[in-house]
Design a protein around this motif. Sequence first.
Motif, PDB file in Angstrom:
ATOM      1  N   ALA A 288      10.010  -0.750   5.706  1.00  0.00           N
ATOM      2  CA  ALA A 288       8.814  -0.347   6.443  1.00  0.00           C
ATOM      3  C   ALA A 288       8.982  -0.542   7.945  1.00  0.00           C
ATOM      4  O   ALA A 288       8.430   0.221   8.751  1.00  0.00           O
ATOM      5  CB  ALA A 288       7.611  -1.153   5.941  1.00  0.00           C
ATOM      6  N   MET A 289       9.758  -1.533   8.331  1.00  0.00           N
ATOM      7  CA  MET A 289       9.980  -1.812   9.751  1.00  0.00           C
ATOM      8  C   MET A 289      11.078  -0.937  10.345  1.00  0.00           C
ATOM      9  O   MET A 289      11.297  -0.948  11.555  1.00  0.00           O
ATOM     10  CB  MET A 289      10.345  -3.291   9.935  1.00  0.00           C
ATOM     11  N   GLY A 290      11.772  -0.181   9.487  1.00  0.00           N
ATOM     12  CA  GLY A 290      12.814   0.705   9.977  1.00  0.00           C
ATOM     13  C   GLY A 290      14.155   0.026  10.189  1.00  0.00           C
ATOM     14  O   GLY A 290      15.065   0.612  10.791  1.00  0.00           O
ATOM     15  N   ASN A 291      14.307  -1.210   9.688  1.00  0.00           N
ATOM     16  CA  ASN A 291      15.579  -1.919   9.846  1.00  0.00           C
ATOM     17  C   ASN A 291      16.652  -1.394   8.896  1.00  0.00           C
ATOM     18  O   ASN A 291      17.851  -1.570   9.141  1.00  0.00           O
ATOM     19  CB  ASN A 291      15.384  -3.422   9.595  1.00  0.00           C
ATOM     20  N   ILE A 292      16.229  -0.777   7.809  1.00  0.00           N
ATOM     21  CA  ILE A 292      17.141  -0.106   6.886  1.00  0.00           C
ATOM     22  C   ILE A 292      16.504   1.217   6.497  1.00  0.00           C
ATOM     23  O   ILE A 292      15.300   1.414   6.664  1.00  0.00           O
ATOM     24  CB  ILE A 292      17.431  -0.949   5.626  1.00  0.00           C
ATOM     25  N   THR A 293      17.299   2.123   5.974  1.00  0.00           N
ATOM     26  CA  THR A 293      16.788   3.447   5.628  1.00  0.00           C
ATOM     27  C   THR A 293      16.766   3.626   4.120  1.00  0.00           C
ATOM     28  O   THR A 293      17.457   2.922   3.370  1.00  0.00           O
ATOM     29  CB  THR A 293      17.668   4.546   6.239  1.00  0.00           C
ATOM     30  N   LEU A 294      15.967   4.593   3.688  1.00  0.00           N
ATOM     31  CA  LEU A 294      15.871   4.887   2.261  1.00  0.00           C
ATOM     32  C   LEU A 294      17.202   5.389   1.722  1.00  0.00           C
ATOM     33  O   LEU A 294      17.613   5.035   0.611  1.00  0.00           O
ATOM     34  CB  LEU A 294      14.778   5.930   2.026  1.00  0.00           C
ATOM     35  N   GLN A 295      17.912   6.175   2.520  1.00  0.00           N
ATOM     36  CA  GLN A 295      19.211   6.673   2.085  1.00  0.00           C
ATOM     37  C   GLN A 295      20.212   5.527   1.906  1.00  0.00           C
ATOM     38  O   GLN A 295      21.020   5.524   0.974  1.00  0.00           O
ATOM     39  CB  GLN A 295      19.757   7.686   3.103  1.00  0.00           C
ATOM     40  N   MET A 296      20.123   4.541   2.776  1.00  0.00           N
ATOM     41  CA  MET A 296      21.003   3.380   2.654  1.00  0.00           C
ATOM     42  C   MET A 296      20.717   2.641   1.344  1.00  0.00           C
ATOM     43  O   MET A 296      21.636   2.217   0.631  1.00  0.00           O
ATOM     44  CB  MET A 296      20.814   2.440   3.846  1.00  0.00           C
ATOM     45  N   LEU A 297      19.438   2.495   0.994  1.00  0.00           N
ATOM     46  CA  LEU A 297      19.079   1.837  -0.261  1.00  0.00           C
ATOM     47  C   LEU A 297      19.619   2.612  -1.458  1.00  0.00           C
ATOM     48  O   LEU A 297      20.145   2.021  -2.412  1.00  0.00           O
ATOM     49  CB  LEU A 297      17.560   1.688  -0.377  1.00  0.00           C
ATOM     50  N   ARG A 298      19.502   3.918  -1.413  1.00  0.00           N
ATOM     51  CA  ARG A 298      20.029   4.754  -2.499  1.00  0.00           C
ATOM     52  C   ARG A 298      21.547   4.580  -2.622  1.00  0.00           C
ATOM     53  O   ARG A 298      22.082   4.491  -3.727  1.00  0.00           O
ATOM     54  CB  ARG A 298      19.678   6.219  -2.252  1.00  0.00           C
ATOM     55  N   ASP A 299      22.216   4.514  -1.487  1.00  0.00           N
ATOM     56  CA  ASP A 299      23.669   4.326  -1.514  1.00  0.00           C
ATOM     57  C   ASP A 299      24.048   2.967  -2.090  1.00  0.00           C
ATOM     58  O   ASP A 299      25.083   2.829  -2.756  1.00  0.00           O
ATOM     59  CB  ASP A 299      24.242   4.448  -0.099  1.00  0.00           C
ATOM     60  N   ARG A 300      23.220   1.938  -1.843  1.00  0.00           N
ATOM     61  CA  ARG A 300      23.515   0.605  -2.361  1.00  0.00           C
ATOM     62  C   ARG A 300      23.220   0.512  -3.863  1.00  0.00           C
ATOM     63  O   ARG A 300      23.939  -0.165  -4.599  1.00  0.00           O
ATOM     64  CB  ARG A 300      22.692  -0.452  -1.603  1.00  0.00           C
ATOM     65  N   VAL A 301      22.165   1.168  -4.295  1.00  0.00           N
ATOM     66  CA  VAL A 301      21.738   1.055  -5.697  1.00  0.00           C
ATOM     67  C   VAL A 301      22.617   1.887  -6.621  1.00  0.00           C
ATOM     68  O   VAL A 301      22.868   1.503  -7.767  1.00  0.00           O
ATOM     69  CB  VAL A 301      20.255   1.476  -5.833  1.00  0.00           C
ATOM     70  N   ARG A 302      23.112   3.024  -6.133  1.00  0.00           N
ATOM     71  CA  ARG A 302      23.858   3.959  -6.981  1.00  0.00           C
ATOM     72  C   ARG A 302      25.027   3.285  -7.723  1.00  0.00           C
ATOM     73  O   ARG A 302      25.137   3.428  -8.950  1.00  0.00           O
ATOM     74  CB  ARG A 302      24.345   5.144  -6.154  1.00  0.00           C
ATOM     75  N   PRO A 303      25.910   2.540  -7.072  1.00  0.00           N
ATOM     76  CA  PRO A 303      27.027   1.933  -7.822  1.00  0.00           C
ATOM     77  C   PRO A 303      26.573   0.888  -8.833  1.00  0.00           C
ATOM     78  O   PRO A 303      27.237   0.677  -9.852  1.00  0.00           O
ATOM     79  CB  PRO A 303      27.898   1.310  -6.720  1.00  0.00           C
ATOM     80  N   LEU A 304      25.442   0.247  -8.572  1.00  0.00           N
ATOM     81  CA  LEU A 304      24.932  -0.727  -9.537  1.00  0.00           C
ATOM     82  C   LEU A 304      24.581  -0.048 -10.851  1.00  0.00           C
ATOM     83  O   LEU A 304      24.973  -0.501 -11.938  1.00  0.00           O
ATOM     84  CB  LEU A 304      23.703  -1.444  -8.975  1.00  0.00           C
ATOM     85  N   PHE A 305      23.814   1.033 -10.771  1.00  0.00           N
ATOM     86  CA  PHE A 305      23.402   1.728 -11.985  1.00  0.00           C
ATOM     87  C   PHE A 305      24.561   2.473 -12.621  1.00  0.00           C
ATOM     88  O   PHE A 305      24.628   2.605 -13.849  1.00  0.00           O
ATOM     89  CB  PHE A 305      22.229   2.673 -11.676  1.00  0.00           C
ATOM     90  N   TYR A 306      25.497   2.926 -11.816  1.00  0.00           N
ATOM     91  CA  TYR A 306      26.689   3.577 -12.368  1.00  0.00           C
ATOM     92  C   TYR A 306      27.482   2.574 -13.222  1.00  0.00           C
ATOM     93  O   TYR A 306      27.910   2.894 -14.334  1.00  0.00           O
ATOM     94  CB  TYR A 306      27.557   4.112 -11.229  1.00  0.00           C
ATOM     95  N   THR A 307      27.624   1.368 -12.712  1.00  0.00           N
ATOM     96  CA  THR A 307      28.336   0.334 -13.467  1.00  0.00           C
ATOM     97  C   THR A 307      27.583  -0.040 -14.731  1.00  0.00           C
ATOM     98  O   THR A 307      28.175  -0.205 -15.814  1.00  0.00           O
ATOM     99  CB  THR A 307      28.543  -0.916 -12.591  1.00  0.00           C
ATOM    100  N   ARG A 308      26.282  -0.195 -14.631  1.00  0.00           N
ATOM    101  CA  ARG A 308      25.475  -0.555 -15.811  1.00  0.00           C
ATOM    102  C   ARG A 308      25.537   0.548 -16.865  1.00  0.00           C
ATOM    103  O   ARG A 308      25.572   0.260 -18.070  1.00  0.00           O
ATOM    104  CB  ARG A 308      24.033  -0.821 -15.388  1.00  0.00           C
TER     105      ARG A 308
END
Length: 228
Positions: free
Chosen positions: A43-63
């Motif tokens: 919400a403060m703009g310190n990280i972006t939604l696309q960055m979150l998607r990039d971080r989460v993707r390998p987690l769910f891929y591994t699971r």
Amino acid sequence: MLGHHYTHTFLETAVASVNAGCNLELSYGMRNNVFMHIPQALAMGNITLQMLRDRVRPLFYTRMRLGEFDPPAMNPYSSLDLSVVQSPEHRNLSLEAAVKSFVLLKNVRETLPLRARDLSGQRLAVVGPFADNPRVLFGDYAPVPEPQYIYTPRRGLEMLGANVSFTAGCSEPRCQWYSRAELVRVVGAADVVLICLGTGVDVETEGKDRSDLSLPGHQLELLQDAVQ
């Protein structure tokens, strides 16, 4: 990072971690962990939604590759029970691994190994806080122990048919309370003495380091009394 004073708040830590590529927080038992502050950082703009998607993707891929989202019927391990896990084959393999993991630093007068055939008529004493306490035999990051499947030094020796006497001397690794008289009585009547000492997770784990290598509490005194 807070402990190393790299950041000052959980929010700062969340921002720094996600931006650095960290996508997994080990925070067992913490309700208000670092990554719970990610929505605020977003919400403060310190990280972006696309960055979150990039971080989460390998987690769910591994699971997904691990089959976590598959129906139980598709997972061959779902049908395994303790009759398989604790099968003779697996227990024998565990025993072999344990035997091969021992490190013998000194063997005065060829005392070891102790053989069952040599113990007939011998009086054994097994003493110390690690002699018969299944809970303290496991180190950090070990699975939750099942006491019925754990063979303590005392239990193992008794299975050999040896004449075994036992006293802990102190019940826990910290060894704050030490029963010297009981230890001297048990050790004094024995031909062979096994002393089981150490630290365990009660004394040191990740994040709980010690400032020296001394035995905790009265353990050194226990050792010296047994040798004497």
